[in-house]
Design a protein around this motif. Structure first.
Motif, PDB file in Angstrom:
ATOM      1  N   HIS A  72       0.820  -1.219   0.000  1.00  0.00           N
ATOM      2  CA  HIS A  72       0.000   0.000   0.000  1.00  0.00           C
ATOM      3  C   HIS A  72       0.853   1.269   0.000  1.00  0.00           C
ATOM      4  CE1 HIS A  72      -3.884  -1.909   1.882  1.00  0.00           C
ATOM      5  NE2 HIS A  72      -3.457  -2.557   0.807  1.00  0.00           N
ATOM      6  N   TYR A  73       2.085   1.164   0.451  1.00  0.00           N
ATOM      7  CA  TYR A  73       2.926   2.337   0.680  1.00  0.00           C
ATOM      8  C   TYR A  73       3.833   2.636  -0.512  1.00  0.00           C
ATOM      9  CZ  TYR A  73       1.635   2.215   5.656  1.00  0.00           C
ATOM     10  OH  TYR A  73       0.940   2.234   6.847  1.00  0.00           O
ATOM     11  N   SER A  74       4.246   3.896  -0.594  1.00  0.00           N
ATOM     12  CA  SER A  74       5.227   4.312  -1.596  1.00  0.00           C
ATOM     13  C   SER A  74       6.618   3.849  -1.162  1.00  0.00           C
ATOM     14  CB  SER A  74       5.201   5.832  -1.744  1.00  0.00           C
ATOM     15  OG  SER A  74       5.794   6.435  -0.597  1.00  0.00           O
ATOM     16  N   ASN A  89       3.105  13.652  10.504  1.00  0.00           N
ATOM     17  CA  ASN A  89       2.827  14.667  11.523  1.00  0.00           C
ATOM     18  C   ASN A  89       3.389  16.047  11.198  1.00  0.00           C
ATOM     19  OD1 ASN A  89       1.429  12.866  13.132  1.00  0.00           O
ATOM     20  ND2 ASN A  89       3.206  12.360  14.402  1.00  0.00           N
ATOM     21  N   ASN A  90       4.519  16.098  10.511  1.00  0.00           N
ATOM     22  CA  ASN A  90       5.262  17.358  10.391  1.00  0.00           C
ATOM     23  C   ASN A  90       5.136  18.048   9.037  1.00  0.00           C
ATOM     24  OD1 ASN A  90       6.150  16.866  12.996  1.00  0.00           O
ATOM     25  ND2 ASN A  90       8.066  15.906  12.333  1.00  0.00           N
ATOM     26  N   TYR A  91       4.501  17.405   8.082  1.00  0.00           N
ATOM     27  CA  TYR A  91       4.361  18.021   6.758  1.00  0.00           C
ATOM     28  C   TYR A  91       2.897  17.965   6.331  1.00  0.00           C
ATOM     29  CZ  TYR A  91       9.410  17.430   6.783  1.00  0.00           C
ATOM     30  OH  TYR A  91      10.730  17.475   7.127  1.00  0.00           O
ATOM     31  N   GLY A  92       2.481  18.966   5.576  1.00  0.00           N
ATOM     32  CA  GLY A  92       1.094  18.990   5.099  1.00  0.00           C
ATOM     33  C   GLY A  92       0.126  19.281   6.220  1.00  0.00           C
ATOM     34  N   ALA A  93      -0.982  18.544   6.250  1.00  0.00           N
ATOM     35  CA  ALA A  93      -2.065  18.797   7.209  1.00  0.00           C
ATOM     36  C   ALA A  93      -2.145  17.722   8.286  1.00  0.00           C
ATOM     37  CB  ALA A  93      -3.387  18.897   6.461  1.00  0.00           C
ATOM     38  N   GLY A  94      -1.050  17.006   8.500  1.00  0.00           N
ATOM     39  CA  GLY A  94      -1.005  16.025   9.580  1.00  0.00           C
ATOM     40  C   GLY A  94      -1.629  14.686   9.248  1.00  0.00           C
ATOM     41  N   VAL A  95      -1.848  14.421   7.957  1.00  0.00           N
ATOM     42  CA  VAL A  95      -2.457  13.151   7.549  1.00  0.00           C
ATOM     43  C   VAL A  95      -1.616  12.516   6.445  1.00  0.00           C
ATOM     44  CG1 VAL A  95      -4.009  14.342   5.939  1.00  0.00           C
ATOM     45  CG2 VAL A  95      -4.600  12.052   6.724  1.00  0.00           C
ATOM     46  N   TYR A  96      -1.502  11.181   6.492  1.00  0.00           N
ATOM     47  CA  TYR A  96      -0.707  10.423   5.521  1.00  0.00           C
ATOM     48  C   TYR A  96      -1.661   9.539   4.720  1.00  0.00           C
ATOM     49  CZ  TYR A  96       3.088   7.484   3.689  1.00  0.00           C
ATOM     50  OH  TYR A  96       3.968   6.814   2.874  1.00  0.00           O
ATOM     51  N   TYR A  97      -1.715   9.758   3.400  1.00  0.00           N
ATOM     52  CA  TYR A  97      -2.655   9.029   2.547  1.00  0.00           C
ATOM     53  C   TYR A  97      -1.961   7.929   1.745  1.00  0.00           C
ATOM     54  CZ  TYR A  97      -6.864  11.886   3.120  1.00  0.00           C
ATOM     55  OH  TYR A  97      -7.987  12.491   3.617  1.00  0.00           O
ATOM     56  N   ASN A  98      -2.628   6.769   1.687  1.00  0.00           N
ATOM     57  CA  ASN A  98      -2.300   5.716   0.730  1.00  0.00           C
ATOM     58  C   ASN A  98      -3.472   5.633  -0.243  1.00  0.00           C
ATOM     59  OD1 ASN A  98       0.209   4.872   1.742  1.00  0.00           O
ATOM     60  ND2 ASN A  98      -0.767   3.588   3.295  1.00  0.00           N
ATOM     61  N   PRO A  99      -3.297   6.070  -1.506  1.00  0.00           N
ATOM     62  CA  PRO A  99      -4.413   6.100  -2.458  1.00  0.00           C
ATOM     63  C   PRO A  99      -4.411   4.904  -3.413  1.00  0.00           C
ATOM     64  CG  PRO A  99      -2.637   7.434  -3.304  1.00  0.00           C
ATOM     65  CD  PRO A  99      -2.116   6.784  -2.027  1.00  0.00           C
ATOM     66  N   LEU A 100      -5.538   4.747  -4.106  1.00  0.00           N
ATOM     67  CA  LEU A 100      -5.678   3.792  -5.208  1.00  0.00           C
ATOM     68  C   LEU A 100      -5.328   2.372  -4.791  1.00  0.00           C
ATOM     69  CD1 LEU A 100      -4.105   6.067  -7.978  1.00  0.00           C
ATOM     70  CD2 LEU A 100      -6.529   5.677  -7.536  1.00  0.00           C
ATOM     71  N   ILE A 101      -5.954   1.924  -3.690  1.00  0.00           N
ATOM     72  CA  ILE A 101      -5.747   0.579  -3.161  1.00  0.00           C
ATOM     73  C   ILE A 101      -6.981  -0.267  -3.456  1.00  0.00           C
ATOM     74  CG2 ILE A 101      -5.241  -0.755  -1.084  1.00  0.00           C
ATOM     75  CD1 ILE A 101      -3.059   1.294  -1.787  1.00  0.00           C
ATOM     76  N   MET A 102      -6.789  -1.465  -4.017  1.00  0.00           N
ATOM     77  CA  MET A 102      -7.903  -2.391  -4.186  1.00  0.00           C
ATOM     78  C   MET A 102      -8.084  -3.167  -2.883  1.00  0.00           C
ATOM     79  SD  MET A 102      -9.454  -2.004  -7.009  1.00  0.00           S
ATOM     80  CE  MET A 102     -10.539  -3.419  -6.793  1.00  0.00           C
ATOM     81  N   CYS A 103      -9.284  -3.065  -2.319  1.00  0.00           N
ATOM     82  CA  CYS A 103      -9.545  -3.711  -1.032  1.00  0.00           C
ATOM     83  C   CYS A 103     -10.980  -4.229  -1.018  1.00  0.00           C
ATOM     84  CB  CYS A 103      -9.318  -2.700   0.101  1.00  0.00           C
ATOM     85  SG  CYS A 103      -9.452  -3.393   1.761  1.00  0.00           S
ATOM     86  N   ASP A 104     -11.133  -5.510  -0.844  1.00  0.00           N
ATOM     87  CA  ASP A 104     -12.460  -6.125  -0.787  1.00  0.00           C
ATOM     88  C   ASP A 104     -13.285  -5.807  -2.038  1.00  0.00           C
ATOM     89  OD1 ASP A 104     -13.236  -7.882   1.323  1.00  0.00           O
ATOM     90  OD2 ASP A 104     -15.031  -6.669   1.615  1.00  0.00           O
TER      91      ASP A 104
END
Length: 319
Positions: A72-74, A89-104
């Protein structure tokens, strides 16, 4: 309580949660894959599902998730969970996204945010990023008994109503109010100029008036500064300087500070309360509040989007 309107019993969403570590203080789904939207995002069945997972210990959670969902990760994954958490925590808006994942069988995107960072954003609008998501109807899939988090979620909704009041005329409709609330977290967002549908806010609100009413109805009925005529779907708010000053004084701290920065002449160094009293008497009070919101949203949205290039890597760039 307004928060109860956020609850969901969606089995499909809970099945997706089974693919991730369990230690979540809050998990919610949002966007066009959850609530129908008008316009280009109206194909709800095939829309990507967006999730946010709130965790008390991001390092431990990422460590477990890397073991379960390494792919899922880069490329940042090779630097380990502590580095990923530092980026989160220290960059952007405090959220870490994993996009475009096939799940269920569904395409999903999920973001991870620290519980403490989310509470700060909900209370103070430091970034108005995830706090902004939670001002619109979402489906809460899991939530623990964190009293501070529940209180902050409720406070965020009340703050959204107050900010919207300040930018609306004395009399307005429910739809006007919900459009103004939905617009808060897009004020100054550069994605509304580059990439996003310009009618996005209307497309979110118009098909979901009932969901917004469920979310905000009790807050409006209990607010002493508004006359809420439920049957007519209309509202009247106190626009006197005294009423506006009361509203300005209850705004989140970061927004108050931004308003002070905008209105305080160089070298005068007035305190925030003095500035807010001046703004309360200003005919352009609503415009000043909107400028303050833009000063929060613009930099946080740009930083978060820039961070996404590195955290999403190839999947993000292909899209």
């Amino acid at each position: 309580m307004a928060l109860q309107a956020l609850q969901s019993s969606g089995v499909a969403f809970r099945k997706i949660l089974c693919h991730f570590p369990e230690e979540l203080s809050l998990a919610f789904a949002y966007g066009s894959g959850v609530y129908r939207q008008a316009g280009p995002s109206s194909d709800q069945k095939n829309a990507m599902l967006d999730f946010v997972f709130t965790v008390d210990d991001p390092v431990a959670w990422h460590s477990k998730n890397l073991k379960k969902n390494w792919n899922h990760y880069s490329l940042l994954k090779v630097l380990g969970p502590r580095f990923i958490t530092t980026v989160q925590n220290n960059y952007g808006a405090g959220v870490y996204y994993n996009p475009l994942i096939m799940c269920d069988g569904r395409l999903i995107k999920y973001g991870i945010i620290s519980t403490s960072v989310l509470i700060e954003d909900l209370l103070n609008w430091n970034n108005l990023y995830i706090a902004g998501r939670l001002q619109k109807p979402v489906k809460i899939v899991a939530m623990n008994e964190n009293v501070a988090l529940r209180s902050a979620l409720d406070k965020n909704l009340k703050s959204a109503v107050t900010a919207a009041f300040l930018m609306l005329p004395e009399s307005f409709s429910e739809e006007d109010l919900f459009i103004e609330i939905a617009r808060l977290s897009y004020s100054g967002d550069f994605r509304m100029v580059v990439g996003e549908d310009k009618a996005k806010v209307l497309n979110i609100v118009k098909p979901n008036i009932a969901h917004f009413r469920e979310l905000y109805g009790s807050i409006l009925q209990e607010n002493p500064q508004v006359v809420y005529k439920i049957q007519q779907g209309s509202l009247e708010v106190d626009k006197s300087p005294e009423g506006q000053f009361t509203q300005l004084m209850t705004l989140p701290k970061t927004l108050q500070q931004q308003i002070n920065h905008i209105m305080d002449p160089p070298g005068k160094n007035r305190d925030v309360e003095e500035t807010l009293l001046q703004v309360a008497h200003d005919p352009d009070c609503g415009d000043v509040v909107r400028l303050g919101l833009s000063a929060i949203v613009r930099p946080s949205s740009m930083r978060q989007s820039t961070k996404g290039i590195f955290t999403a890597a190839v999947r993000f760039l292909v899209v």
